[in-house]
Design an enzyme around this catalytic site. Structure first.
Site, PDB file in Angstrom:
ATOM      1  CE  LYS A 118      -0.255  -0.324   5.018  1.00  0.00           C
ATOM      2  NZ  LYS A 118      -1.022  -0.761   6.168  1.00  0.00           N
ATOM      3  CE1 TYR A 126      10.294  33.199   0.474  1.00  0.00           C
ATOM      4  CE2 TYR A 126      10.600  30.825   0.602  1.00  0.00           C
ATOM      5  CZ  TYR A 126      10.254  31.954  -0.134  1.00  0.00           C
ATOM      6  OH  TYR A 126       9.871  31.835  -1.437  1.00  0.00           O
TER       7      TYR A 126
HETATM    8  C1  LIG Z   1      -0.256  -1.518   7.023  1.00  0.00           C
HETATM    9  C2  LIG Z   1      -0.822  -2.703   7.650  1.00  0.00           C
HETATM   10  C3  LIG Z   1       0.008  -3.753   8.052  1.00  0.00           C
HETATM   11  C4  LIG Z   1       1.509  -3.702   7.995  1.00  0.00           C
HETATM   12  O1  LIG Z   1       1.997  -3.100   9.158  1.00  0.00           O
HETATM   13  P1  LIG Z   1       3.580  -2.915   9.383  1.00  0.00           P
HETATM   14  O2  LIG Z   1       3.663  -2.354  10.738  1.00  0.00           O
HETATM   15  O3  LIG Z   1       4.028  -1.949   8.366  1.00  0.00           O
HETATM   16  O4  LIG Z   1       4.172  -4.231   9.241  1.00  0.00           O
HETATM   17  C5  LIG Z   1      -0.598  -4.895   8.526  1.00  0.00           C
HETATM   18  N1  LIG Z   1      -1.948  -4.988   8.618  1.00  0.00           N
HETATM   19  C6  LIG Z   1      -2.760  -3.988   8.275  1.00  0.00           C
HETATM   20  C7  LIG Z   1      -4.228  -4.168   8.411  1.00  0.00           C
HETATM   21  C8  LIG Z   1      -2.244  -2.799   7.785  1.00  0.00           C
HETATM   22  O5  LIG Z   1      -3.066  -1.816   7.422  1.00  0.00           O
END
Ligand SMILES: *Cc1c(COP(=O)(O)O)cnc(C)c1O
Length: 766
Positions: free
Chosen positions: A435, A661
Site C-alpha cells: 500500500k 525566508y
Molecule cells: C499496514 C498494515 C500492516 C503492515 O503493518 P507494518 O507495521 O508496516 O508491518 C498490517 N496490517 C494492516 C491491516 C495494515 O493496514
C-alpha cells in the site's frame, strides 16, 4: 489482385485503363508505404472526407483510387485508375468479403466487451509455433479495421484470427460477412451497456450475430476472473483445434501479458521516446512508425528506429527483413539501429537505404556504443522482442527531470523478506503490504520483485486503483484491497481484486453489486476490530448477524479473517496484545464453525512476526520491515531506499547575513551554504529546517539552515570539502528515516511515504 478484378468484385465503374497490381489497401493517407501497389479508399465519415487526400497521394505515387466522386485531377492524370462506387466503405467491405471467400481454412472470430485483443494475441502465441496465423493487427476491429485485417490473408495462411467490435446496432452483420468465422469466441459482456444500445440484452444479441454461421462457439466458464477467463478461452480453442493437453498447458504457462499501448516519454538531450511493447510483427511495426510520423513534436528532429530480431512465423527472415527495410525507407526513418544476431546477419537487406544503418549483436553492445552516447534531438521508436530487454534503452534515455531521486534496492527487499521468513514456519504465507506505493518505494517494481518469491501468498494495497495498477503491470498474485471504496466495486471485479470487508454497510453493498454483475464465489477478507477501534466487525457481538448474511448469498466467500495489533512494536502493550488475540479467536472460531472450507487466519504485522511468532497462524502481514526498518527498535535491517540529490549552488555567506525566508537562518560565523533541490513540495518536512536535522555530504553531517522552501533548501557545508554537483544523501543506509522521524516527532512510516511522486524512483538489483 489486378485492379480490373477488384473493379468487378466490388461492382465499380472504372475510369482509366492502367493495369495495376494491388497488394495494399489504404484508408488513411498518412500510412502510405508502397504507393505503386496501393489502392486508396476515399471514405467519407462524420469526421472527414478521404477524397481531399487524393491529390496528395497522387503526388506521392498512388495510382489507384476507390471514390464516390471522380475528382478533377482524373482528367489530367491518365496513368490513374478510379473505381467509382456508391459507398467506398461498403466497397472496401465487399472486397474483403471476396478475399475471405478464397480461403477454406479455420477462421476464428472474436467479440465481447473485454479481452478481445488479449485472447487474439494469446491464441496467436499458442498457435504460431505450429502454423501460419493471420490476425488483426493490434485492435483493428472496426468497420474499417476488420476488412483491412482480413485483406492480410495470404497463400501461406493456415488459420485466421480476427476481432470484431461494434458501437451500434446493425454493424455486426457487416463484420460477420467479412470475417465469416468458422469458430466463434465470445469473451463476455461488460457490465455497462453503451449509449447506442437500449439494453444489455440488445447488446448481447447484436454481438452474437458474429457467430451466425459458426459451427462452434466458445465462452468462458462462469465465475472466472477476467484473466482466467481469457486463458480458459485459449485453452478451449486450442483443444478444439487438436492441440494435446500437455502442450496447451505448457504454452499457457508461457503466455506474455499484452501491452496495447505506445508509450511516449520525454528523453534526455532533446529526444522523444516512443516505446512500443506490442507484439512485434510487420503490421504493428508499420502502425508504430505511422504514429511516430504523426507526432506533432517531430519537427526538426531526426527519426530513429531501434528494432530487435523479430521471429515471424511462416515468413523467411530474408523476406521479412527486406520488408522492414522497405518500411524504413518509405517512412522516412533517418537512422536505423538493428539489435540481435539475426537482424545483424541480414544487414545486407538494408544496404540500399538512405537511412544510416547500424547493427549490434546485443542491447548491451548498443548501450555502450558511441552512437548511443551521441543520440541527440531525435524521435526514437523502440521496438523489441521481450528477451532483448529494450527497457534498458528506455531507462538510459529517460530524462532526469528533477535531480532528486529515490534509489530503491530491490535485492534488499528480498533480503528483508528472508529476514522475516526466518521467524516463520515454511507453510506460513506472507501478505506483503505494498500500500501507499509500497511505503513510497514504488508498488509496481516492488511487486514484480515479490511476485516470484515463494511464500508470498498475497500482495495488499489500500484502494482498488492501486490494485488495478498492479494488474495492468502484469502482477498475477492474489491482491487484497484493505480499504475498498463503495465506488470501486467494478474495478474489483474487473481486475480480480479481493476486498477487505469490515462493516455491514460495505458487505451489503458488495453483495448487491456482485450479484448484479453475476459474480459468484468472490473471495473476501473479514476484518475484526479487536482493540484498534478503527475498522472491523465486533467479534463479541456481531458474528451471528455476519454469519447469517454470508450464509444467505453465494456472491462472496470468506477467504480469510483477520485483525490488527495496536502495539506489537512495544513490550509495554503485551498484555493488551494478548487480549486482542483472545477476542480475535472468538470471532474467527465462530466464523469457521459456520463454513465447511478452511478460512485463513492472520494477525501479525512486521513487529508481530518478530515478537509473537507463535501467533503467525496461516498468514502474516509484512509491511515496514520489508522496506528495511525494524519497527521493534527502529534499526535498519537491510536499507532499501536512499533519497539522494545534488548540490545546485554554493554561496559564501558572511556571519552578519541570514539564509532563507523570514531571515530564520541566523549564522554564527562566515559560512559556506549549499542549496539543494528538495523542499516541502517533495514531501520534505519543514520541521527539518533551522538545524533540526541534517543531510550527508560526502559522508559528513550538513545541518539544514533556515526554513525549508517549497522546492529547495539550504545546508551548511562550511566544514565539508565539496563542490557544486556533488551528491547529497537525504536519507539512506547512513542516515535512517527512523532517525529523521525522531527529530521531528513522527514515525519512519511517514518519512518514507511522504516522498512525493515527482521524485523519480530508480531501481537496481545489487
Ligand atoms: C499496514 C498494515 C500492516 C503492515 O503493518 P507494518 O507495521 O508496516 O508491518 C498490517 N496490517 C494492516 C491491516 C495494515 O493496514
Amino acid at each position: 489482385m489486378r485492379i480490373s478484378v477488384i473493379a468487378s468484385l466490388i461492382g465499380a465503374r472504372q475510369a482509366g485503363e492502367a493495369d495495376i497490381n494491388i497488394n495494399w489497401l489504404l484508408t488513411d493517407s498518412r500510412s502510405l508505404c508502397f504507393p505503386e501497389s496501393t489502392l486508396f479508399f476515399a471514405i467519407r465519415t462524420p469526421r472527414g472526407d478521404g477524397h481531399i487526400y487524393i491529390q496528395d497521394l497522387y503526388s506521392r505515387g498512388v495510382r489507384a483510387f476507390v471514390v464516390e466522386e471522380i475528382p478533377e485531377i482524373a482528367a489530367s492524370s491518365g496513368d490513374c485508375v478510379f473505381l467509382q462506387v456508391e459507398n467506398s466503405l461498403t466497397a472496401l467491405q465487399r472486397l474483403a468479403e471476396r478475399k475471405r471467400e478464397e480461403y477454406n481454412i479455420p477462421i476464428i472470430g472474436i467479440t465481447g466487451s473485454n479481452g478481445k485483443t488479449t485472447v487474439k494475441e494469446w491464441l496467436y502465441q499458442m498457435l504460431s509455433p505450429d502454423m501460419t496465423v493471420t490476425r488483426s493487427p493490434r485492435s483493428y476491429n472496426s468497420q474499417i479495421g476488420v476488412p483491412l485485417s482480413v485483406w492480410g490473408l495470404w497463400e501461406k495462411s493456415q488459420i485466421g484470427i480476427f476481432e470484431a467490435a461494434i458501437s451500434q446496432p446493425g454493424e455486426m452483420e457487416a463484420l460477420e460477412r467479412i470475417i465469416q468465422p468458422t469458430i466463434g469466441v465470445f469473451t463476455g459482456l461488460g457490465s455497462a451497456h453503451q449509449e447506442n444500445f437500449q439494453s444489455m440484452e440488445q447488446k448481447r444479441e447484436e454481438k452474437m450475430k458474429l457467430f451466425a454461421h459458426c459451427k462452434t462457439v466458445f465462452m468462458p466458464k462462469p465465475g472466472l476472473s477476467a484473466l482466467e477467463a481469457d486463458r480458459d478461452l485459449c485453452r478451449q480453442v486450442c483443444r478444439h483445434l487438436g492441440m494435446p493437453d500437455d502442450v496447451i498447458e505448457q504454452r499457457l504457462a508461457q503466455l506474455e501479458p499484452i501491452a496495447m499501448r505506445l508509450e511516449v516519454k520525454q528523453g534526455r538531450h532533446g529526444c522523444m521516446i516512443i516505446n512500443d511493447s506490442y507484439n512485434s510483427d510487420l503490421n504493428s511495426l508499420g502502425i508504430a512508425m505511422d504514429f511516430m510520423n504523426r507526432r506533432p513534436d517531430r519537427a526538426n528532429r531526426q527519426r530513429v528506429l531501434i528494432l530487435s530480431d523479430i521471429l515471424q512465423s511462416g515468413v523467411p527472415p530474408m523476406m521479412f527483413y527486406e520488408h522492414v527495410a522497405q518500411l524504413v525507407q518509405m517512412r522516412g526513418v533517418e537512422s536505423f539501429i538493428g539489435i540481435g544476431p539475426q537482424i545483424s546477419a541480414h544487414a545486407a537487406c538494408f544496404d540500399q537505404l538512405q537511412a544510416q544503418c547500424q547493427f549490434y549483436p546485443s542491447t548491451e553492445g548498443y548501450l555502450q556504443s558511441q552512437a548511443f552516447a551521441m543520440l541527440r534531438d531525435s524521435v526514437v521508436l523502440i521496438k523489441g522482442a521481450r528477451r532483448f530487454h529494450f527497457e534498458k534503452i528506455t531507462q538510459a534515455l529517460e530524462q532526469k527531470v528533477h535531480e532528486t531521486i529515490l534509489e530503491v534496492n530491490l535485492r534488499a527487499v528480498v533480503d528483508n523478506l528472508n529476514y522475516y521468513r526466518s521467524f516463520l514456519n515454511s507453510n506460513t504465507r506472507i501478505i506483503c503490504m505494498v500500500k501507499a506505493d509500497a511505503y513510497g518505494a514504488g508498488a509496481v517494481e516492488v511487486s514484480k520483485t515479490l511476485q516470484s518469491q515463494t511464500q508470498v501468498g498475497y500482495l495488499a494495497v489500500a484502494v482498488a486503483d492501486e490494485g488495478a495498477l498492479l494488474r495492468s503491470n502484469g502482477i498475477t498474485k492474489p491482491i487484497m484491497i484493505m480499504n475498498p471504496e463503495m465506488t470501486s466495486f467494478d474495478t474489483l471485479f474487473e481486475y480480480n481484486l479481493e476486498p477487505e470487508v469490515y462493516s455491514f454497510r460495505i458487505l451489503d453493498a458488495l453483495i448487491r453489486a456482485a450479484e448484479r454483475a453475476g459474480i459468484t464465489g468472490m473471495p473476501i477478507h473479514i476484518k475484526l476490530d479487536t482493540g484498534m477501534h478503527r475498522l472491523g466487525f465486533d467479534p463479541e457481538t456481531e458474528m451471528p448477524r455476519l454469519i447469517e448474511k454470508l450464509q444467505h448469498q453465494t456472491a462472496l466467500v470468506p477467504r480469510s479473517i483477520f485483525s490488527h495489533f495496536v502495539g506489537s512494536d512495544s513490550d509495554s502493550f503485551d498484555q493488551f496484545s494478548a487480549e486482542q488475540y483472545r477476542r480475535y479467536l472468538v470471532g474467527a472460531d465462530a466464523l469457521q464453525a459456520a463454513f465447511p472450507h478452511h478460512i485463513l487466519r492472520h494477525m501479525d504485522n512486521s513487529a508481530g512476526i518478530e515478537h509473537f511468532p507463535e501467533r503467525q497462524m496461516d498468514m502474516v502481514r509484512l509491511g515496514l520491515g520489508l522496506y528495511g526498518i525494524n519497527p521493534r527498535d527502529n534499526s535498519t535491517i537491510n536499507n532499501v531506499s536512499t533519497l539522494k540529490t545534488t548540490i545546485l549552488q554554493i554561496h559564501d555567506v558572511k556571519a552578519s547575513e541570514t539564509v532563507g525566508y523570514s531571515r530564520r537562518g541566523q549564522l554564527t560565523r562566515d559560512s559556506r551554504i549549499a542549496a539543494i533541490p528538495i523542499g516541502y513540495a517533495d514531501g520534505w518536512d519543514r520541521l527539518f529546517g533551522n538545524g533540526n536535522a541534517y543531510a550527508l555530504v560526502n559522508g559528513q553531517k550538513a545541518p539544514y539552515v533556515g526554513n525549508i522552501c517549497m522546492d529547495v533548501c539550504m545546508i551548511d557545508v562550511t566544514d565539508i570539502p565539496c563542490q557544486e554537483g556533488d551528491h547529497v544523501v537525504l536519507f539512506g543506509a547512513e542516515l535512517s528515516p527512523s532517525l529523521l522521524a525522531e527529530k521531528v516527532n513522527t514515525i519512519p512510516y511517514e518519512i518514507l511515504t511522504s516522498v512525493s511522486h515527482r521524485v523519480k524512483r530508480v531501481y537496481y538489483h545489487e
